[in-house]
Write an enzyme that holds these catalytic residues in place. Structure first.
Site, PDB file in Angstrom:
ATOM      1  N   CYS A 134       0.839  -1.195   0.000  1.00 40.54           N
ATOM      2  CA  CYS A 134       0.000   0.000   0.000  1.00 40.54           C
ATOM      3  C   CYS A 134       0.873   1.244   0.000  1.00 40.54           C
ATOM      4  CB  CYS A 134      -0.932   0.000   1.207  1.00 40.54           C
ATOM      5  SG  CYS A 134      -2.069   1.417   1.243  1.00 40.54           S
ATOM      6  N   CYS A 137      -0.482   4.143   2.051  1.00 47.15           N
ATOM      7  CA  CYS A 137      -0.412   3.905   3.496  1.00 47.15           C
ATOM      8  C   CYS A 137       0.997   4.153   4.028  1.00 47.15           C
ATOM      9  CB  CYS A 137      -0.801   2.463   3.824  1.00 47.15           C
ATOM     10  SG  CYS A 137      -2.412   1.943   3.238  1.00 47.15           S
ATOM     11  N   ASP A 138       1.996   3.663   3.317  1.00 47.87           N
ATOM     12  CA  ASP A 138       3.350   3.606   3.849  1.00 47.87           C
ATOM     13  C   ASP A 138       4.370   4.488   3.134  1.00 47.87           C
ATOM     14  OD1 ASP A 138       2.467   1.683   5.689  1.00 47.87           O
ATOM     15  OD2 ASP A 138       2.778   0.065   4.251  1.00 47.87           O
TER      16      ASP A 138
END
Length: 311
Positions: A134, A137-138
C-alpha cells in the site's frame, strides 16, 4: 440453529465499525473475525493517516482498540471463519469453520481483499520492514529515499507517481517489455524524472540487515542474454493487484470481473434485501482504513433501518 438479527462476516476497520454501530443500535450482532482478525492493517507497523492518532498508531493496536470498543457495546466477536452461506431466502443461513449453523435477519459482508504477492520468502521476512502493498499507506516513511514498485498496470503507475512525490528515486520493476497501463498513465510515468522503469526484470529476492536494503533482479529471464542485477532500495512496494475475499458469496451476489462485490447506487446495499457490504471487498478504488470504516458505519445504519422497516 442459532439466530441473530445481524451477522457481520469479517473484521478490520469495516467489520469492527459496523459492529460498533450495530451493537449501539441494539442489534446484538455476531461478528466472525476471519482468518486474519483485524485485516490487512495487522501487517502494517504504523498507521499515520487515520484521524484521531496524531502520533500514529501501530496497526495491531488500532485493530485491538476497535475490537475492544465493539465488544464494549455488546458485539459477540468470534475468532473463526464463515465458510459457507445460503442467501437464497431470509432469514439467511451461514456455517462457520467449526460446523455451527447460524440464521441471520441481516448480513454485513466485510471480508476485505488480500494483496497479491510474488511468493518470495523474503516478502514475508521483510514484511513491515520495507515490504508494503500500500503506497498511500506507507509511502510517507520513504521520504527522500529510494524505493521500487513491482507491476506495470495502472495501479503500479499510480503508486510510482505518488511515491515519486515523496521519494528521491523510484524504480518500476516490470516483467514485460512494456507497460499495461493506460496511455495517459504511461506518459505521466515516462515524463517523471525520478522514475526509472526496469523493463523485462523479475525479482529474485531482497536483502538487508535491518530491513530492506536492496533487491536481487534478473533481466530477460530465460533468454540467452539473461543478466542478474542488484539495485539499492529502502522500500519494496507490491502493485500487482488485490484479490477480494468474496468466493463464498459469488453464487448469490453480483461481482465485477475481479470479484469485488457490487453495490447499488453507491450505497452498502446489494441486490438481496438485508445483505450489505463494507470495506475493501467492495472497494477496488480507495482501499483505505478510513474509507472502510465509513462504509462499515453505513452498512450498520442500513441494517438497522432495514430491520425497522421489515419487523
Amino acid at each position: 440453529m442459532e439466530h441473530t438479527k445481524c451477522l457481520i462476516i469479517g473484521s478490520g476497520p469495516a467489520g469492527y465499525t459496523a459492529a460498533i454501530y450495530a451493537s449501539r443500535a441494539n442489534l446484538s450482532p455476531v461478528e466472525y473475525s476471519g482468518l486474519q482478525p483485524g485485516g490487512q492493517l495487522t501487517q502494517t507497523t504504523e498507521v499515520e493517516n487515520f484521524p484521531g492518532y496524531p502520533q500514529g498508531v501501530d496497526g495491531n493496536q488500532m485493530m485491538m482498540d476497535l475490537r475492544e470498543q465493539a465488544e464494549r457495546f455488546g458485539t459477540d466477536i468470534r475468532d473463526g471463519e464463515i465458510v459457507k452461506v445460503d442467501l437464497s431466502s431470509r432469514p439467511y443461513k451461514a456455517w462457520d469453520d467449526a460446523g455451527r449453523e447460524l440464521e441471520a435477519d441481516t448480513v454485513i459482508i466485510a471480508t476485505g481483499a488480500s494483496a497479491k504477492y510474488l511468493g518470495l520468502d523474503d516478502e514475508r521476512k521483510y514484511n513491515g520492514q520495507g515490504v508494503s502493498a500500500c503506497a498511500t499507506c506507507d509511502g510517507f516513511f520513504y521520504r527522500k529515499k529510494t524505493v521500487a514498485v513491482v507491476g506495470g498496470g495502472d495501479t503500479a503507475c499510480e503508486d510510482a507517481l505518488y511515491l515519486s512525490g515523496l521519494a528521491k528515486k523510484v524504480y518500476m520493476i516490470v516483467r514485460k517489455p512494456f507497460l499495461r497501463a493506460s496511455k495517459v498513465m504511461q506518459q505521466r510515468v515516462m515524463e517523471r524524472e525520478n522514475i526509472e522503469i526496469l523493463f523485462e526484470h523479475n525479482t529474485l529476492g531482497l536483502f538487508g540487515e535491518n530491513g530492506v536494503e536492496g533487491a536481487h533482479l534478473v533481466k530477460r529471464k530465460g533468454e540467452a542474454d539473461e543478466q542478474q542485477v542488484d539495485i539499492q532500495i529502502d522500500g519494496f512496494f507490491l502493485a500487482i493487484g488485490h484479490t477480494p475475499n468474496t468466493a463464498i458469496f459469488k453464487e448469490w451476489l453480483d461481482t465485477d470481473e475481479v470479484g469485488y462485490l457490487k453495490k447499488i447506487d453507491g450505497t452498502p446495499r446489494t441486490k438481496l434485501p438485508g445483505v450489505f457490504v463494507a470495506g475493501d471487498c467492495a472497494d477496488p478504488v480507495y482501499r483505505q482504513a478510513v474509507s472502510a470504516a465509513g462504509t462499515g458505519c453505513q452498512a450498520a445504519i442500513e441494517a438497522e433501518r432495514f430491520l425497522l422497516n421489515n419487523n
